[in-house]
Design an enzyme around this catalytic site. Structure first.
Site, PDB file in Angstrom:
ATOM      1  CG  ASP A 103     -91.069   0.785 -30.100  1.00  0.00           C
ATOM      2  OD1 ASP A 103     -91.926   1.642 -29.856  1.00  0.00           O
ATOM      3  OD2 ASP A 103     -91.010   0.164 -31.180  1.00  0.00           O
ATOM      4  CG  ASP A 208     -96.515   2.367 -30.242  1.00  0.00           C
ATOM      5  OD1 ASP A 208     -96.249   1.833 -31.336  1.00  0.00           O
ATOM      6  OD2 ASP A 208     -97.573   2.132 -29.614  1.00  0.00           O
ATOM      7  CD  GLU A 266     -96.680   4.003 -35.056  1.00  0.00           C
ATOM      8  OE1 GLU A 266     -97.170   3.131 -35.792  1.00  0.00           O
ATOM      9  OE2 GLU A 266     -97.015   4.125 -33.868  1.00  0.00           O
ATOM     10  CG  HIS A 327     -93.679  -3.602 -36.455  1.00  0.00           C
ATOM     11  ND1 HIS A 327     -93.163  -2.320 -36.546  1.00  0.00           N
ATOM     12  CD2 HIS A 327     -94.597  -3.556 -35.466  1.00  0.00           C
ATOM     13  CE1 HIS A 327     -93.742  -1.546 -35.654  1.00  0.00           C
ATOM     14  NE2 HIS A 327     -94.619  -2.281 -34.976  1.00  0.00           N
ATOM     15  CG  ASP A 328     -97.292  -1.536 -37.355  1.00  0.00           C
ATOM     16  OD1 ASP A 328     -97.475  -2.575 -36.692  1.00  0.00           O
ATOM     17  OD2 ASP A 328     -96.926  -0.461 -36.838  1.00  0.00           O
TER      18      ASP A 328
END
Ligand code: GLC
Ligand code: CA
Length: 543
Positions: A103, A208, A266, A327-328
């Site tokens: 990431d 990200d 993302e 995870h969000d």
């Protein structure tokens, strides 16, 4: 050489498993998952049959946003291990035929990053401050923030430097200052961060907040809040044309290392044609398909989002991805048990509607059969192969997500989907470690979902995933072609991809099945008398 070129690139049909390191497996027993924990579970992952692992951040970080606040992009935080542990994890994955994606968090650093510490110690107008977004406040003494932007996590997007007229921008938490991506020094630094990990042998990067790095230069006021409309962020801080230059540049950095490395964006932008601009042939290779994640339990809407996605991405020559959880977001097994499953509630707590756990799981098992029947690449979020729900009754005192604290609990936040995995039903912390320590509490129900129980159960969700992945591979569904089949009912989807026919019944009443041999079914009671039950799916093969 020619052969190399004609070989489709690995990410076109890859199934990629997201590891959230804090909650995957804790080898040293301090309550936080770590790289050695991942190493212990590589056989489990290889046995599941995934092609690649994406790891959420494990870099040096004060953990103000669970590691999405990076203080040193070139080192592992002691919480997670060392660079040597990383290398062992990487080679262990490669030996088992799994690639590794790490990431990259470029929009902001941690406030403890040396650059930000230098910026605070330097005067306004300095080279040190120019790496970030420092601006004079409004009002006679600069006592008002430079504009009215709100943080994605709630509250103002600006923090004042104590005793000064200057403020700095942070689209997220105060401890996540935004970098200035028009500053060449920032660009150079990140080229080298990419090279650092490419040299170590990583196969790709997850980028990200890929749509946030460039802001409209004048930083104009924006009266829209940060709330997403149809999954897309809007405003002068998102999805600006110039951001694509960064990805063209990174594309060139990647090709210094051959043609086998990739990036996945993302980018919460809408519609898919807009997201597809991040994966044009000279930019990134994949983007998360959040439109798919956000689609409610509705046959027509699913069909439409699938068609639009395939169309939008193939128009730029990129594979489509399919994502149900991360995870969000509230895990799909929980979302699908709500009365309005299309919503992406920012967490569920004891005061909110509690999902129907059995229904959510039943639908989740049916939905994965659709997802893995589709051509393209799929992302799985750790624990979904166990059918895990969110922790939906976590008491407020345990919550760590800055969203929860910055909104005084109005937004419940993302802790519920970040709970440590249950590996063993009868062990401390359900086998997450041997000490019973855990950074977030696990719900009691996780005993029922533990990996050890499911490994012994032929009808378990884990076993269903394993078989689906094996068959998807065997039939080459990832690089196949989707053909919709007419269905007599508006709440039933039917499609073929090569030798496999999927039928998904999103309704409550049974529907007649077409000809074909049942290869896999989402539930033991999915089929009776040639009919497919409600909230169930089947894969058929033609004999
Ligand atoms: C991304 C991450 C999220 C993080 C945010 C800020 O959306 O997925 O977890 O909080 O960026 O870095
Ligand atoms: Ca640990």
């Amino acid at each position: 050489m020619t052969q190399q070129h004609s070989r489709p690139q690995w990410w076109h049909d890859a199934v990629i498993y997201q590891i959230y390191p804090r909650s995957f497996m804790d080898a040293n027993g301090d309550g936080i998952g770590d790289l050695n924990g991942i190493i212990q579970r590589l056989d489990y992952l290889a046995n599941l049959g995934v092609d690649a692992l994406w790891l959420s951040p494990f870099y040096r970080s004060p953990q103000a946003d669970a590691g999405y606040d990076v203080a040193d992009y070139r080192d592992v935080d002691p919480l997670f291990g060392t660079l040597e542990d990383f290398d062992s994890m990487l080679s262990g994955a490669h030996e088992r035929g799994m690639r590794i994606i790490v990431d990259i968090v470029p929009n902001h650093t941690s406030s403890e990053h040396v650059w930000f510490q230098e910026a605070l110690a330097s005067s306004s107008g300095s080279r040190e401050r120019a790496r970030y977004m420092f601006r004079e406040g409004r009002g006679e003494h600069g006592e008002q923030p430079p504009n009215n932007w709100q943080s994605v996590f709630g509250g103002p997007a600006w923090t004042q430097v104590p005793g000064e007229r200057e403020w700095y921008l942070h689209l997220f938490d105060t401890r996540q200052p935004d970098l200035d991506w028009r500053n060449p020094e920032v660009l150079e630094e990140f080229d080298n961060v990419l090279r650092f990990w490419l040299e170590r042998g990583v196969d790709g990067f997850r980028i990200d907040v890929a749509h946030g790095m460039i802001k409209v230069p004048e930083l104009p006021d924006w009266d829209g809040s940060q709330e997403m409309i149809e999954g897309g962020n809007r405003g002068p801080m998102w999805d600006q044309e110039e951001v694509h230059e960064i990805y063209r540049r990174w594309n060139r950095v990647l090709t210094e290392f051959g043609r086998d490395r990739m990036m996945v964006a993302e980018a919460w932008v809408h519609p898919p044609a807009r997201t597809a601009r991040y994966v044009r042939s000279d930019e990134m290779q994949q983007a998360f398909n959040f439109d798919y994640l956000l689609t409610p339990w509705d046959a027509d809407k699913l069909r439409r989002v699938i068609d639009t996605s395939l169309e939008s991405y193939s128009a730029v020559g990129a594979p489509t991805t399919w994502v149900m959880s991360n995870h969000d977001s509230v895990r799909h097994a929980s979302r699908l048990g709500l009365s309005h499953p299309g919503q992406r509630p920012n967490g569920i707590d004891a005061d909110g509607e509690q999902p129907d756990e059995a229904l959510g799981l039943r639908r989740a098992r049916a939905l994965i059969m659709l997802t893995l029947a589709l051509p393209g690449s799929a992302y799985l979020y750790q624990g979904e192969e166990l059918g895990l729900p969110d922790h939906t009754t976590m008491p407020a005192r345990y919550r760590q997500d800055p969203t929860f604290h910055r909104t005084n609990g109005e937004q419940i936040g993302r802790d519920g989907c970040r709970v440590p995995l249950p590996w063993r039903a009868d062990a401390p912390a359900f086998g997450f470690n041997t000490t019973g320590e855990r950074w977030l509490p696990q719900p009691e129900s996780y005993a029922r979902y533990s990996a050890d129980r499911q490994l012994e159960d032929a009808d378990s969700t884990l076993e269903l995933y394993r078989r689906l992945l094996a068959m998807r591979h065997e039939y080459g569904l990832g690089h196949g072609e989707l053909v919709w089949q007419e269905s007599s009912r508006s709440d039933v989807l039917s499609l073929t991809n090569g030798g496999v026919t999927l039928v998904l019944n999103l309704g409550e009443t049974p529907v007649a099945l077409p000809e074909g041999q049942v290869a896999l079914q989402s539930a033991t009671d999915a089929i009776s008398h040639g009919q497919l039950a409600g909230n169930a799916a089947v894969w058929l093969t033609t004999p």
